[in-house]
Design a protein around this motif. Structure first.
Motif, PDB file in Angstrom:
ATOM      1  N   MET A 122       0.840  -1.196   0.000  1.00 18.82           N
ATOM      2  CA  MET A 122       0.000   0.000   0.000  1.00 18.82           C
ATOM      3  C   MET A 122       0.874   1.245   0.000  1.00 18.82           C
ATOM      4  SD  MET A 122      -2.971   1.088   2.740  1.00 18.82           S
ATOM      5  CE  MET A 122      -1.763   1.152   4.093  1.00 18.82           C
ATOM      6  N   ALA A 123       0.603   2.147  -0.930  1.00 23.03           N
ATOM      7  CA  ALA A 123       1.401   3.360  -1.055  1.00 23.03           C
ATOM      8  C   ALA A 123       1.071   4.339   0.071  1.00 23.03           C
ATOM      9  CB  ALA A 123       1.149   4.008  -2.401  1.00 23.03           C
ATOM     10  N   THR A 124       2.074   5.125   0.421  1.00 27.51           N
ATOM     11  CA  THR A 124       1.908   6.195   1.400  1.00 27.51           C
ATOM     12  C   THR A 124       2.238   7.517   0.721  1.00 27.51           C
ATOM     13  OG1 THR A 124       2.496   4.787   3.269  1.00 27.51           O
ATOM     14  CG2 THR A 124       2.714   7.157   3.595  1.00 27.51           C
ATOM     15  N   TYR A 125       1.443   8.531   1.014  1.00 29.65           N
ATOM     16  CA  TYR A 125       1.649   9.842   0.414  1.00 29.65           C
ATOM     17  C   TYR A 125       1.756  10.905   1.512  1.00 29.65           C
ATOM     18  CZ  TYR A 125      -0.002   7.338  -3.696  1.00 29.65           C
ATOM     19  OH  TYR A 125      -0.150   6.416  -4.704  1.00 29.65           O
ATOM     20  N   PHE A 126       2.379  12.024   1.138  1.00 31.88           N
ATOM     21  CA  PHE A 126       2.511  13.152   2.055  1.00 31.88           C
ATOM     22  C   PHE A 126       1.996  14.402   1.357  1.00 31.88           C
ATOM     23  CE2 PHE A 126       5.958  10.196   3.200  1.00 31.88           C
ATOM     24  CZ  PHE A 126       5.535   9.874   4.477  1.00 31.88           C
ATOM     25  N   LEU A 127       1.177  15.154   2.087  1.00 30.43           N
ATOM     26  CA  LEU A 127       0.599  16.368   1.538  1.00 30.43           C
ATOM     27  C   LEU A 127       0.995  17.556   2.415  1.00 30.43           C
ATOM     28  CD1 LEU A 127      -2.664  16.993  -0.211  1.00 30.43           C
ATOM     29  CD2 LEU A 127      -2.295  18.341   1.855  1.00 30.43           C
ATOM     30  N   GLY A 128       1.559  18.560   1.782  1.00 35.73           N
ATOM     31  CA  GLY A 128       1.964  19.761   2.495  1.00 35.73           C
ATOM     32  C   GLY A 128       1.176  20.964   2.014  1.00 35.73           C
ATOM     33  N   VAL A 129       0.886  21.860   2.929  1.00 37.98           N
ATOM     34  CA  VAL A 129       0.158  23.089   2.603  1.00 37.98           C
ATOM     35  C   VAL A 129       0.927  24.282   3.152  1.00 37.98           C
ATOM     36  CG1 VAL A 129      -1.933  24.446   3.025  1.00 37.98           C
ATOM     37  CG2 VAL A 129      -2.105  21.989   2.544  1.00 37.98           C
ATOM     38  N   ASP A 130       1.132  25.273   2.304  1.00 38.13           N
ATOM     39  CA  ASP A 130       1.670  26.560   2.711  1.00 38.13           C
ATOM     40  C   ASP A 130       0.514  27.547   2.594  1.00 38.13           C
ATOM     41  OD1 ASP A 130       3.035  28.881   3.212  1.00 38.13           O
ATOM     42  OD2 ASP A 130       4.394  28.734   1.502  1.00 38.13           O
ATOM     43  N   GLY A 131      -0.164  27.792   3.718  1.00 36.98           N
ATOM     44  CA  GLY A 131      -1.375  28.599   3.708  1.00 36.98           C
ATOM     45  C   GLY A 131      -1.086  30.051   4.024  1.00 36.98           C
ATOM     46  N   GLY A 132      -1.288  30.923   3.057  1.00 36.41           N
ATOM     47  CA  GLY A 132      -1.018  32.335   3.243  1.00 36.41           C
ATOM     48  C   GLY A 132      -2.284  33.154   3.362  1.00 36.41           C
ATOM     49  N   GLY A 133      -2.118  34.442   3.647  1.00 38.53           N
ATOM     50  CA  GLY A 133      -3.264  35.307   3.826  1.00 38.53           C
ATOM     51  C   GLY A 133      -4.044  35.547   2.552  1.00 38.53           C
ATOM     52  N   THR A 134      -3.375  35.487   1.390  1.00 38.16           N
ATOM     53  CA  THR A 134      -4.057  35.727   0.125  1.00 38.16           C
ATOM     54  C   THR A 134      -4.210  34.473  -0.721  1.00 38.16           C
ATOM     55  OG1 THR A 134      -1.951  36.369  -0.893  1.00 38.16           O
ATOM     56  CG2 THR A 134      -3.310  38.124   0.018  1.00 38.16           C
ATOM     57  N   ASN A 135      -3.380  33.483  -0.501  1.00 42.58           N
ATOM     58  CA  ASN A 135      -3.500  32.236  -1.256  1.00 42.58           C
ATOM     59  C   ASN A 135      -2.800  31.112  -0.512  1.00 42.58           C
ATOM     60  OD1 ASN A 135      -0.587  31.905  -2.379  1.00 42.58           O
ATOM     61  ND2 ASN A 135      -1.130  34.008  -2.914  1.00 42.58           N
ATOM     62  N   CYS A 136      -3.050  29.904  -0.941  1.00 37.03           N
ATOM     63  CA  CYS A 136      -2.321  28.771  -0.367  1.00 37.03           C
ATOM     64  C   CYS A 136      -1.827  27.870  -1.482  1.00 37.03           C
ATOM     65  CB  CYS A 136      -3.182  27.991   0.626  1.00 37.03           C
ATOM     66  SG  CYS A 136      -4.453  26.950  -0.100  1.00 37.03           S
ATOM     67  N   ARG A 137      -0.781  27.141  -1.178  1.00 42.79           N
ATOM     68  CA  ARG A 137      -0.199  26.198  -2.126  1.00 42.79           C
ATOM     69  C   ARG A 137      -0.238  24.815  -1.495  1.00 42.79           C
ATOM     70  NH1 ARG A 137       5.534  27.815  -3.066  1.00 42.79           N
ATOM     71  NH2 ARG A 137       5.400  26.401  -4.846  1.00 42.79           N
ATOM     72  N   ILE A 138      -0.537  23.826  -2.311  1.00 45.25           N
ATOM     73  CA  ILE A 138      -0.669  22.442  -1.849  1.00 45.25           C
ATOM     74  C   ILE A 138       0.262  21.570  -2.673  1.00 45.25           C
ATOM     75  CG2 ILE A 138      -2.250  20.491  -1.570  1.00 45.25           C
ATOM     76  CD1 ILE A 138      -3.868  23.783  -1.990  1.00 45.25           C
ATOM     77  N   ARG A 139       0.983  20.692  -2.005  1.00 45.97           N
ATOM     78  CA  ARG A 139       1.909  19.781  -2.700  1.00 45.97           C
ATOM     79  C   ARG A 139       1.670  18.361  -2.247  1.00 45.97           C
ATOM     80  NH1 ARG A 139       7.977  21.539  -3.272  1.00 45.97           N
ATOM     81  NH2 ARG A 139       6.922  22.667  -4.961  1.00 45.97           N
ATOM     82  N   LEU A 140       1.588  17.456  -3.202  1.00 49.70           N
ATOM     83  CA  LEU A 140       1.480  16.023  -2.932  1.00 49.70           C
ATOM     84  C   LEU A 140       2.797  15.364  -3.310  1.00 49.70           C
ATOM     85  CD1 LEU A 140      -0.402  13.690  -2.053  1.00 49.70           C
ATOM     86  CD2 LEU A 140      -0.976  13.397  -4.475  1.00 49.70           C
ATOM     87  N   ALA A 141       3.319  14.546  -2.387  1.00 49.72           N
ATOM     88  CA  ALA A 141       4.600  13.871  -2.620  1.00 49.72           C
ATOM     89  C   ALA A 141       4.468  12.390  -2.303  1.00 49.72           C
ATOM     90  CB  ALA A 141       5.692  14.498  -1.756  1.00 49.72           C
ATOM     91  N   ASP A 142       5.371  11.598  -2.887  1.00 53.38           N
ATOM     92  CA  ASP A 142       5.350  10.165  -2.611  1.00 53.38           C
ATOM     93  C   ASP A 142       6.152   9.863  -1.348  1.00 53.38           C
ATOM     94  OD1 ASP A 142       8.070  10.172  -3.283  1.00 53.38           O
ATOM     95  OD2 ASP A 142       7.762   9.236  -5.241  1.00 53.38           O
ATOM     96  N   GLU A 143       6.320   8.588  -1.045  1.00 54.41           N
ATOM     97  CA  GLU A 143       6.974   8.198   0.206  1.00 54.41           C
ATOM     98  C   GLU A 143       8.445   8.582   0.245  1.00 54.41           C
ATOM     99  OE1 GLU A 143       7.543   3.565  -1.311  1.00 54.41           O
ATOM    100  OE2 GLU A 143       6.272   4.057   0.414  1.00 54.41           O
TER     101      GLU A 143
ATOM    102  N   SER B 157      -9.510   8.597  -3.018  1.00 55.16           N
ATOM    103  CA  SER B 157      -9.633   7.709  -1.859  1.00 55.16           C
ATOM    104  C   SER B 157      -8.282   7.456  -1.186  1.00 55.16           C
ATOM    105  CB  SER B 157     -10.273   6.379  -2.254  1.00 55.16           C
ATOM    106  OG  SER B 157      -9.440   5.674  -3.165  1.00 55.16           O
ATOM    107  N   GLU B 158      -7.184   7.699  -1.914  1.00 54.17           N
ATOM    108  CA  GLU B 158      -5.853   7.501  -1.348  1.00 54.17           C
ATOM    109  C   GLU B 158      -5.508   8.558  -0.289  1.00 54.17           C
ATOM    110  OE1 GLU B 158      -3.574   5.003  -1.751  1.00 54.17           O
ATOM    111  OE2 GLU B 158      -5.261   4.021  -2.766  1.00 54.17           O
ATOM    112  N   THR B 159      -6.385   9.542  -0.099  1.00 54.12           N
ATOM    113  CA  THR B 159      -6.173  10.471   1.007  1.00 54.12           C
ATOM    114  C   THR B 159      -6.152   9.724   2.342  1.00 54.12           C
ATOM    115  OG1 THR B 159      -8.559  10.892   1.047  1.00 54.12           O
ATOM    116  CG2 THR B 159      -7.170  12.491  -0.126  1.00 54.12           C
ATOM    117  N   ALA B 160      -6.802   8.570   2.383  1.00 53.33           N
ATOM    118  CA  ALA B 160      -6.808   7.776   3.616  1.00 53.33           C
ATOM    119  C   ALA B 160      -5.424   7.243   3.951  1.00 53.33           C
ATOM    120  CB  ALA B 160      -7.797   6.616   3.493  1.00 53.33           C
TER     121      ALA B 160
END
Length: 291
Positions: free
Chosen positions: A1-22, A65-68
């Motif tokens: 089963m794959a594992t993923y990592f999600l990072g968020v840089d949340g700013g006052g005017t916008n946010c950025r989201i990144r999905l990365a593998d294990e 569904s892989e968010t789980a």
């Protein structure tokens, strides 16, 4: 089963989201709207991250569904208050685990590859944070009205103040102060009118590029302002060293422009960031899984 990592840089005017593998290899990036936790109780931030998560999984070609199987880390503007972070983390999320940090934490993690070290944010606002032997230290970040001593907003406000004083004959002026008055309306009355129009920190911070341009031309007032800025950074460098921090990085547009001067002033103590804050969020997400 794959594992993923999600990072968020949340700013006052916008946010950025990144999905990365294990292996922390980036699979896709996405952008969202404003994400300060202090805005409307965090509702816009929740919408931005929720929508951005769907977008980033679609871009990566991975079923939602892989968010789980995904460990998420959010570095959020307005996240200095523990109560705000805790409340946001308790919202309904689809992830295996969610950890909410202040935005300076992901800046530190990115700058030092997840390792120990200090970071200063020097942009429109300013703050400092370090991790030393697992212990977290933080200073500043209290906002324009009572803090942000290293910020572009505070320095820009000081420029406007000195420009008006120069116009009154209270202190020497320079081409920079003349240019400031011209930019803000052409007369001291116009400058005062400008200042009363519900000005925000970003309005003052927008004057920093002009300060830097005139500094490079040898302008005396610009030189005094940059000396003032460096003296404020000196305070934080001393604060870091008193806590046994051995290296410091700087992030933010203003901080980036100051790097040559900081390298000359602080030697090996100042280092260039290894990664951007967004990737710092991915690093912290991986560390959270391992904890």
């Amino acid at each position: 089963m794959a594992t993923y990592f999600l990072g968020v840089d949340g700013g006052g005017t916008n946010c950025r989201i990144r999905l990365a593998d294990e292996n922390l290899v980036t699979l896709a990036d996405a952008n969202g709207g404003r994400s300060n936790l202090q805005i409307e109780g965090g509702d816009p931030a929740y919408r931005s991250i929720t929508e951005g998560t769907r977008e980033v999984f679609a871009k990566a070609g991975i079923d939602f569904s892989e968010t789980a199987n995904t460990f998420a880390c959010f570095g959020m503007a307005g996240g200095r208050l523990p109560s705000a972070r805790e409340a946001f983390g308790k919202r309904e999320w689809p992830f295996a685990r969610v950890t909410v940090y202040d935005d300076i934490d992901i800046a530190r993690a990115g700058a030092h590859g997840g390792g120990d070290g200090g970071v200063i944010i020097v942009g429109t606002g300013s703050a400092a944070m370090a991790l030393v032997d697992g212990k977290r230290h933080q200073a500043g970040g209290w906002g324009f009205h009572i803090g942000d001593q290293m910020s572009g907003a505070i320095l820009g406000r000081e420029l406007v103040r000195r420009s008006v004083e120069a116009g009154d004959g209270l202190r020497p002026g320079s081409p920079l102060t003349d240019a400031t008055v011209a930019r803000l309306g052409g007369t001291l009355d116009a400058v005062m009118d400008w200042s009363f129009q519900d000005r925000r920190p970003a309005d003052y911070g927008a004057l920093v590029p002009m300060i830097m341009d005139y500094f490079e031309q040898g302008d005396a007032v610009a030189r005094d302002l940059i000396d003032l800025e460096l003296s404020e950074i000196d305070t934080y460098v001393a604060w870091f060293k008193a806590r046994h921090v051995t290296k410091m990085a700087a992030v933010g547009g203003f901080g980036t422009r100051l790097y040559p001067m900081m390298e000359q002033r602080y030697g090996d103590f100042i280092v260039r960031p290894q990664h951007e804050p967004l990737h710092g969020a991915v690093i912290l997400a991986a560390q959270t899984k391992s904890a």
